[in-house]
Every structure is written in structure tokens, then in C-alpha cells.
Scaffold this motif. Sequence first.
Motif, PDB file in Angstrom:
ATOM      1  N   ILE A  48      41.883  30.780  41.720  1.00 37.99           N
ATOM      2  CA  ILE A  48      42.488  31.645  42.740  1.00 37.99           C
ATOM      3  C   ILE A  48      42.383  30.849  44.039  1.00 37.99           C
ATOM      4  CG2 ILE A  48      42.424  33.867  43.919  1.00 37.99           C
ATOM      5  CD1 ILE A  48      41.077  35.043  41.482  1.00 37.99           C
ATOM      6  N   ASN A  53      47.071  36.529  51.609  1.00 37.96           N
ATOM      7  CA  ASN A  53      47.714  37.669  50.953  1.00 37.96           C
ATOM      8  C   ASN A  53      48.384  38.549  51.993  1.00 37.96           C
ATOM      9  OD1 ASN A  53      44.677  37.291  49.665  1.00 37.96           O
ATOM     10  ND2 ASN A  53      46.302  37.240  48.138  1.00 37.96           N
ATOM     11  N   ILE A  63      44.992  40.658  43.425  1.00 38.22           N
ATOM     12  CA  ILE A  63      44.610  39.305  43.827  1.00 38.22           C
ATOM     13  C   ILE A  63      44.743  38.347  42.654  1.00 38.22           C
ATOM     14  CG2 ILE A  63      42.778  37.847  44.761  1.00 38.22           C
ATOM     15  CD1 ILE A  63      44.013  39.942  46.673  1.00 38.22           C
ATOM     16  N   ASP A  66      48.311  37.555  42.408  1.00 41.27           N
ATOM     17  CA  ASP A  66      48.751  36.639  43.467  1.00 41.27           C
ATOM     18  C   ASP A  66      48.364  35.195  43.159  1.00 41.27           C
ATOM     19  OD1 ASP A  66      49.884  38.646  44.952  1.00 41.27           O
ATOM     20  OD2 ASP A  66      48.392  38.619  46.564  1.00 41.27           O
ATOM     21  N   GLY A  69      43.912  33.742  47.563  1.00 37.34           N
ATOM     22  CA  GLY A  69      43.221  34.710  48.409  1.00 37.34           C
ATOM     23  C   GLY A  69      42.407  34.011  49.472  1.00 37.34           C
ATOM     24  N   THR A  73      39.498  38.678  50.202  1.00 36.41           N
ATOM     25  CA  THR A  73      40.159  39.078  48.960  1.00 36.41           C
ATOM     26  C   THR A  73      39.714  38.294  47.717  1.00 36.41           C
ATOM     27  OG1 THR A  73      42.034  37.597  49.446  1.00 36.41           O
ATOM     28  CG2 THR A  73      42.237  39.897  50.134  1.00 36.41           C
ATOM     29  N   LYS A  74      39.020  37.168  47.889  1.00 33.39           N
ATOM     30  CA  LYS A  74      38.668  36.360  46.723  1.00 33.39           C
ATOM     31  C   LYS A  74      37.418  36.864  45.999  1.00 33.39           C
ATOM     32  CE  LYS A  74      39.287  32.005  46.213  1.00 33.39           C
ATOM     33  NZ  LYS A  74      39.359  30.533  46.280  1.00 33.39           N
TER      34      LYS A  74
END
Length: 247
Positions: A48, A53, A63, A66, A69, A73-74
Motif C-alpha cells: 500500500i 487518498n 484503502i 486504493d 495511503g 489511512t495506512k
Amino acid sequence: MKSYLCETQLLDYKQSVIEDLIDSRQWRQIESSQELISEVYNFVRNEIKFGYNRGDALTASEILGDGLGQCNTKNILLRGVGVPCRIQGFTIDKTMQKGALTGVTYRLAPKKIIHAYTEVFYNQEWLALEGVIVDDQLLSQTKSHLSDQGDKLLGYGVSVKKSDGFNTCFYGKSTYIQFASVIDHLGTYNSPDELFQQYSNNRLKFKMWIFNTFMRRRINTNLQKIRDYGVRYSIKLVATNFQKYKR
């Protein structure tokens, strides 16, 4: 510890996409707690990728979809494999984002940015996992181009004290990659849901609309070019432009 393991609206680890990931990686079969944390940590750190984002208060499954991040958000997957987690909230000086954010995008960002990282309970203590934020590929391309600010180096989403170096691998100790630019501690929270109910980088809706409509994709494309080809292909260099954007 029960409150640090429960599913929440944002930590939606019972969603099939997360369950399928956990099963495919066989994380629940790992007996060593350190190895388990390290496996999940490295997945989030490098698979990731660091990027932006459309907002902070997104679910773990979003996430994962996506595939990128940032700090807020990670930090998403460890509860799904039974590791107790909590969230530390801060404000952080935006200058460490110079190079990742450039031009108008950088100027639109608030001087103090809401920042968060996950802590895990391991060996009877809480350990910070802030080092998960910046992926290895981006860090390797940018570390020699960071702005030298006396006792620390910063830029491209990185802020480290020179004495600490780049501490991003989990070996049973805390990891950090942005902490040298922290300003205020906002508190300790059971979940990101609780943090974002009180604080958010996304309250100015018009700025967020501009960011998401015109800027976010370009920023993430720029970050990928840096990974693939190096800093010379980015929009601006941190070291040569830092003083101009320091204010």
C-alpha cells in the motif's frame, strides 16, 4: 484489550476483501507475534504505497482497494489478525511534505496537518509503527535529496532526526519516519473513528473538492514517477526550493 481488537466502521476487517487477503497470506497461521506483526507491517508499508487518498476517514477495505495511503489511512490491518492496536493523534508541520506536495497544492495545505500512527501491544508494551507510512521504493529514491535542517532531514513525506536515521523496519521495536516534525499531541484513541470524530484535515470542503478534482491524481502520478525514475523527474526538488515554501 478487548476494545483494541474490536471491528469499527473504519476498521472493517470482516469485509471479504480483507478476509481474503489475510487467508491468502496465511497470516493467522504465523505463531510468532513479532513475525506476524512484521509480515502485516511490511505489506502495508510496501504494497500500500505512500500517496494521497480522497480523505482521512476511509475504511480499511477502501484503502486496500486504493492501493495507497498516507499517515492517517495506512494503519489499517493488524486488528484483523488479532493484534491489539490503538491510535496516537498529533499535529505535524507541513514542511515535511514538500516534494510530495508542490506548488499550489503545498500552499493550500494547512500549516499544521492532522497526523496519526498506530501503536501495537507487543511484549507487554505499546510500540509505535509510524515507519509504515513511506514505502521503501519511494524512500530509496528520495533520502539523498531531503532538505538538511540542522538536526533533521525532511521532505517527500519524511522527517527524521539525523541521530535516529531511517528507522522503518520492524524488529520488535518502535519505528518512525515523520515524527521529527510533530508539533502537538492530540491524544490516544481506541480507533481512528474516535480520532476523526474530533479532528480532520478535510473540514474545508471547497479546498478538498479542489484537491480531489484537480490535484490528487497528479500528485500520486508524480510520486510514482519518483519511484520509477528518481527525483529528477519530480515537479520540484526539495533542497533547492525549500526556503521558498518554508513559511
